[in-house]
Write a protein that holds these residues in place. Structure first.
Motif, PDB file in Angstrom:
ATOM      1  N   GLU A   1     -13.197   1.967  -7.422  1.00 31.64           N
ATOM      2  CA  GLU A   1     -11.902   2.259  -6.817  1.00 31.64           C
ATOM      3  C   GLU A   1     -11.494   1.166  -5.838  1.00 31.64           C
ATOM      4  OE1 GLU A   1     -12.175   6.043  -4.994  1.00 31.64           O
ATOM      5  OE2 GLU A   1     -12.436   7.145  -6.880  1.00 31.64           O
ATOM      6  N   ASN A   2     -10.189   1.113  -5.617  1.00 33.90           N
ATOM      7  CA  ASN A   2      -9.597   0.165  -4.671  1.00 33.90           C
ATOM      8  C   ASN A   2      -9.963  -1.280  -5.014  1.00 33.90           C
ATOM      9  OD1 ASN A   2      -7.861  -0.205  -2.488  1.00 33.90           O
ATOM     10  ND2 ASN A   2      -9.513  -0.239  -0.987  1.00 33.90           N
TER      11      ASN A   2
ATOM     12  N   GLY B   1      -9.079  -9.845  -1.295  1.00 34.59           N
ATOM     13  CA  GLY B   1      -9.846 -10.163  -0.093  1.00 34.59           C
ATOM     14  C   GLY B   1     -10.071 -11.642   0.152  1.00 34.59           C
TER      15      GLY B   1
ATOM     16  N   ASP C   1       7.533  -0.670  -2.129  1.00 32.82           N
ATOM     17  CA  ASP C   1       7.316   0.320  -1.068  1.00 32.82           C
ATOM     18  C   ASP C   1       8.475   1.303  -1.009  1.00 32.82           C
ATOM     19  OD1 ASP C   1       6.039  -2.275   1.079  1.00 32.82           O
ATOM     20  OD2 ASP C   1       4.993  -1.033  -0.388  1.00 32.82           O
TER      21      ASP C   1
ATOM     22  N   MET D   1      -2.385  -4.156 -11.326  1.00 32.35           N
ATOM     23  CA  MET D   1      -1.900  -3.244 -10.289  1.00 32.35           C
ATOM     24  C   MET D   1      -0.626  -2.524 -10.723  1.00 32.35           C
ATOM     25  SD  MET D   1      -2.593  -5.250  -6.659  1.00 32.35           S
ATOM     26  CE  MET D   1      -2.438  -6.963  -7.133  1.00 32.35           C
TER      27      MET D   1
ATOM     28  N   ALA E   1      -8.062  -4.420  -3.472  1.00 30.38           N
ATOM     29  CA  ALA E   1      -8.435  -4.937  -2.157  1.00 30.38           C
ATOM     30  C   ALA E   1      -9.540  -5.988  -2.288  1.00 30.38           C
ATOM     31  CB  ALA E   1      -8.889  -3.794  -1.255  1.00 30.38           C
ATOM     32  N   ASP E   2     -10.484  -5.752  -3.202  1.00 26.58           N
ATOM     33  CA  ASP E   2     -11.526  -6.750  -3.435  1.00 26.58           C
ATOM     34  C   ASP E   2     -10.957  -8.002  -4.090  1.00 26.58           C
ATOM     35  OD1 ASP E   2     -14.188  -5.481  -2.645  1.00 26.58           O
ATOM     36  OD2 ASP E   2     -13.343  -3.921  -3.904  1.00 26.58           O
TER      37      ASP E   2
ATOM     38  N   TRP F   1       1.478   0.545  -9.291  1.00 29.38           N
ATOM     39  CA  TRP F   1       1.927  -0.127  -8.066  1.00 29.38           C
ATOM     40  C   TRP F   1       3.415  -0.430  -8.194  1.00 29.38           C
ATOM     41  CZ3 TRP F   1       1.495  -5.836  -6.506  1.00 29.38           C
ATOM     42  CH2 TRP F   1       1.644  -5.981  -5.116  1.00 29.38           C
TER      43      TRP F   1
ATOM     44  N   TYR G   1      -0.855  -6.298  -1.936  1.00 22.31           N
ATOM     45  CA  TYR G   1      -1.672  -5.713  -2.999  1.00 22.31           C
ATOM     46  C   TYR G   1      -1.676  -4.201  -2.823  1.00 22.31           C
ATOM     47  CZ  TYR G   1      -5.205  -5.488   0.694  1.00 22.31           C
ATOM     48  OH  TYR G   1      -5.879  -5.236   1.875  1.00 22.31           O
ATOM     49  N   ALA G   2      -2.072  -3.505  -3.881  1.00 26.61           N
ATOM     50  CA  ALA G   2      -2.058  -2.044  -3.874  1.00 26.61           C
ATOM     51  C   ALA G   2      -3.311  -1.500  -3.207  1.00 26.61           C
ATOM     52  CB  ALA G   2      -1.952  -1.517  -5.301  1.00 26.61           C
ATOM     53  N   GLU G   3      -3.147  -0.451  -2.443  1.00 28.09           N
ATOM     54  CA  GLU G   3      -4.268   0.232  -1.802  1.00 28.09           C
ATOM     55  C   GLU G   3      -4.652   1.471  -2.607  1.00 28.09           C
ATOM     56  OE1 GLU G   3      -5.978  -0.661   0.770  1.00 28.09           O
ATOM     57  OE2 GLU G   3      -4.746  -1.976   2.030  1.00 28.09           O
ATOM     58  N   GLY G   4      -5.957   1.728  -2.716  1.00 27.82           N
ATOM     59  CA  GLY G   4      -6.447   2.977  -3.273  1.00 27.82           C
ATOM     60  C   GLY G   4      -6.275   3.163  -4.762  1.00 27.82           C
TER      61      GLY G   4
END
Length: 409
Positions: free
Chosen positions: A158-159, A166, A121, A113, A162-163, A118, A145-148
């Motif tokens: 992509e993304n 999860g 924020d 990431m 998130a997986d 990443w 975690y990073a989005e997108g």
């Protein structure tokens, strides 16, 4: 949201006997416990169902087999057995077995990431970002975690972060169950019925708006506790022999009624693909409770699997030996398998004449399991090190591995 259990162990480690009150089929004359193959089978089925559900999203799969409720019940059973030893020692051992596989995932995932851009924020408080990274070290709450993220075209979708992140809700929930287990066990012994039903009451309070809490982290943790807490406590009750003290007609009469109440609630809240039991904590809690109660009531103690199941012995042993690895990495494997399979749409003859094959989930499932097997070989050793065992690449029981030191449960 669904399934495995960090309580899984290689074939040299014991699993609980069905009845702690006296030696039985799952205990040798010397008092040494052996594996309960029925529990092994349940855990293996739960893992397979988790992978299939996360690939297909079929709403009916959690109804056929509520994997997460089953795995939490098995973990609760093992925890109750272990608490014959000092609670601090047991919790330390459980946490030690949980964290190294997570750390390995974190090293790979967080590094990936960061390499893809990443950063803390952009809200003027980067310190909070670094502080939240500690949840990758000790998952008392969901790690960030990073989005997108863009992924790797043609190989990783992509993304992907998130997986990757999860499944981590399960580790967070499991950790809290472990930390609370000494208190839950005392409450269960003092007030069995109230303790078992308390999580269901909490789930109903959330579902009907009787209890509302601010923020995200605490409500999320309490929702998971209320959804599967009764299953964990049922596993403890089974280990304590409390279920066996009930008249034999009670469980077969009560369990289907509770499960059907969960199904009724789901059907009256637009149950369908994309809005299944995972989106309805109360329905999930009731259905899982009823099903787990029946499975524990049946609970044959198999020191050896029935003959029709023996050809699957090595596979079941492998899944139990690498349950944490399979669970942590299966989402990423599904994403990679789907991305690779989608590349075949670029072959003219395939999309023109065999589109039905390209749309089928079964080839993707096969590729997913090939990738999961690769992860077992590449990352599974972390489970052995965490449990103090000699690392093995493929612990399917085909050869006995001598532990480096006695693994404490």
């Amino acid at each position: 949201m669904n399934p495995p259990s960090p309580d899984s162990a290689v074939h040299t480690a014991p699993l609980p006997a069905a009845d702690p009150a006296a030696p039985g089929p799952a205990e040798t004359a010397a008092g040494k416990p052996v594996r309960d193959r029925y529990f092994d089978l349940l855990r293996a089925l739960a893992l397979f169902r988790v992978v299939l559900y996360h690939l297909t999203g079929w709403a009916w799969l959690p109804l056929v087999f509520p994997s997460m409720g089953v795995m939490f019940a098995l973990a609760g059973n093992l925890m109750a057995r272990s608490l014959k030893r000092p609670a601090t020692q047991v919790i330390k051992g459980r946490v030690r077995r949980l964290l190294p596989p997570l750390w390995l995932l974190a090293v790979i995932g967080v590094t990936g990431m960061v390499l893809q851009g990443w950063r803390p924020d952009a809200d003027g408080r980067p310190g909070f970002w670094w502080l939240h990274l500690l949840f990758w070290v000790f998952p008392l709450s969901d790690p960030p975690y990073a989005e997108g993220l863009p992924g790797i075209p043609g190989f990783v979708g992509e993304n992907w972060a998130a997986d990757l992140a999860g499944p981590l809700w399960y580790l967070r929930a499991y950790l809290w169950y472990v930390l609370l287990s000494p208190f839950l066990l005392k409450a269960l012994r003092a007030m069995p019925l109230a303790t078992v039903l308390a999580p269901l009451g909490l789930s109903a309070a959330f579902a009907f708006g009787w209890l509302q809490l601010p923020g995200e982290r605490i409500p999320s943790a309490l929702t998971d506790f209320s959804t599967f807490g009764a299953c964990w406590i049922l596993g403890m009750a089974h280990r304590e022999g409390l279920l066996r003290r009930l008249p034999r007609y009670v469980v077969p009469s009560l369990a289907p009624a509770v499960a059907l109440a969960g199904l009724w609630y789901a059907l009256h809240n637009d149950f369908r693909q994309g809005n299944d039991l995972d989106a309805m904590p109360l329905a999930q809690a009731l259905w899982s409770f009823g099903t787990v109660l029946l499975l524990l009531h049946v609970s044959p103690t198999w020191t050896r699997r029935p003959r029709p199941l023996r050809p699957w012995d090595r596979l079941i042993t492998l899944l139990n030996s690498r349950a944490v690895t399979v669970y942590l990495w299966h989402n990423v494997c599904i994403l990679v398998a789907s991305t690779l399979w989608d590349r075949l749409w670029g072959v003219d003859v395939l999309w023109r004449d065999y589109s039905w094959l390209l749309e089928s989930p079964w080839p993707v499932l096969a590729v997913t399991w090939v990738l999961i097997c690769a992860c077992v070989v590449a990352f599974g050793w972390a489970e052995d090190l965490a449990a103090g065992r000699r690392p093995q690449l493929w612990p399917d029981g085909s050869r006995s591995g001598r532990p480096r030191r006695r693994a404490r449960r």
